[in-house]
Design a protein around this motif. Structure first.
Motif, PDB file in Angstrom:
ATOM      1  N   ASN A   1     -58.906 -55.834  -6.103  1.00 28.02           N
ATOM      2  CA  ASN A   1     -59.080 -54.654  -6.883  1.00 28.02           C
ATOM      3  C   ASN A   1     -60.326 -53.803  -6.417  1.00 28.02           C
ATOM      4  O   ASN A   1     -60.651 -52.833  -7.152  1.00 28.02           O
ATOM      5  N   ASP A   2     -61.355 -54.504  -6.010  1.00 28.52           N
ATOM      6  CA  ASP A   2     -62.443 -53.936  -5.683  1.00 28.52           C
ATOM      7  C   ASP A   2     -63.481 -54.999  -4.458  1.00 28.52           C
ATOM      8  O   ASP A   2     -62.737 -55.827  -4.068  1.00 28.52           O
ATOM      9  N   LEU A   3     -64.664 -54.758  -4.286  1.00 27.31           N
ATOM     10  CA  LEU A   3     -65.288 -55.241  -3.341  1.00 27.31           C
ATOM     11  C   LEU A   3     -65.839 -56.570  -3.884  1.00 27.31           C
ATOM     12  O   LEU A   3     -66.457 -57.506  -3.069  1.00 27.31           O
ATOM     13  N   SER A   4     -65.758 -56.786  -5.263  1.00 28.67           N
ATOM     14  CA  SER A   4     -66.314 -58.124  -5.618  1.00 28.67           C
ATOM     15  C   SER A   4     -65.721 -59.250  -5.108  1.00 28.67           C
ATOM     16  O   SER A   4     -66.336 -60.418  -5.143  1.00 28.67           O
ATOM     17  N   HIS A   5     -64.258 -59.363  -4.698  1.00 26.13           N
ATOM     18  CA  HIS A   5     -63.885 -60.516  -4.191  1.00 26.13           C
ATOM     19  C   HIS A   5     -64.135 -60.969  -2.943  1.00 26.13           C
ATOM     20  O   HIS A   5     -64.161 -62.097  -2.391  1.00 26.13           O
ATOM     21  N   LEU A   6     -65.183 -60.141  -2.018  1.00 21.92           N
ATOM     22  CA  LEU A   6     -65.384 -60.288  -0.704  1.00 21.92           C
ATOM     23  C   LEU A   6     -66.126 -61.555  -0.418  1.00 21.92           C
ATOM     24  O   LEU A   6     -65.761 -62.172   0.261  1.00 21.92           O
ATOM     25  N   SER A   7     -67.158 -61.640  -1.196  1.00 24.76           N
ATOM     26  CA  SER A   7     -67.967 -62.904  -1.129  1.00 24.76           C
ATOM     27  C   SER A   7     -67.317 -64.027  -1.234  1.00 24.76           C
ATOM     28  O   SER A   7     -67.712 -65.110  -0.756  1.00 24.76           O
TER      29      SER A   7
END
Length: 203
Positions: free
Chosen positions: A71-77
């Motif tokens: 739902n946003d870029l926060s899961h990327l890492s």
């Protein structure tokens, strides 16, 4: 027999989102709308659901190339190796949007993705998948619904989708007609964006 849940695309009803999330937590498969085509999804952490998803797509799970819907870029890492500033800028400028970005995977991928060197990440510009992922607390695995008919590549009518998949999935979300152009797939693993599939998005 799949349940049809009608959810408003602009103002999704919270109780309907909760219902879908419960199905995902119980290992169910859903068909949901996005900013491109309708897609099949399940909980990435539920190995049985992932196996069912692979069966529906008629592929072996270890060979499947399922995207991860965030739902946003926060899961990327959580799932990808560290990315440099130029790549992050590309992502930031194009997310949310009709893109699937292929990035180098790290070793923390869910069990069903183990051994994969790359992962496709997608953040649709659509309220429904964003709210589902937010409520679930982690991404869902996803794959587009393709039609067997060569002329009409993607099915856009949720009622026809429900008829076709009624014995294969648990829920079909109806939020009106979908698009018939899939996402643009962009490989970012070399440090320079490479278009793998031209789709709806323009980088």
């Amino acid at each position: 027999m799949a349940r049809i849940i009608r959810i408003h695309p602009e103002n999704p009803q919270q109780n309907a989102i909760d219902e879908v999330v419960k199905v995902l937590r119980d290992g169910g498969l859903i068909i949901y709308p996005s900013d491109t085509v309708y897609a099949l999804g399940c909980d990435i952490n539920n190995i049985r659901a992932m196996e069912r998803l692979a069966q529906v797509k008629k592929v072996k799970l270890e060979k499947a190339q399922f995207s991860i819907i965030c739902n946003d870029l926060s899961h990327l890492s959580a799932y990808t190796k560290p990315i440099d500033t130029s790549i992050f800028r590309i992502l930031k400028n194009n997310i949310p949007g009709p893109f699937t970005f292929i990035l180098e995977a790290n070793k923390n991928l869910p069990l069903a993705y183990k051994g994969k060197k790359t992962i496709g990440i997608r953040v649709p510009e659509h309220n429904i998948p964003q709210l589902i992922v937010e409520k679930l607390g982690h991404p869902i695995a996803s794959t587009s619904i393709k039609d067997d008919d060569e002329v009409l590549e993607y099915t856009t009518d949720p009622e026809l989708i429900a008829e076709k998949y009624e014995n294969l999935v648990d829920v079909v979300i109806d939020s009106g007609f979908g698009d018939n152009t899939a996402s643009t797939v962009v490989d970012l693993t070399s440090g320079e964006p490479e278009i793998i599939r031209e789709g709806k998005g323009q980088l």
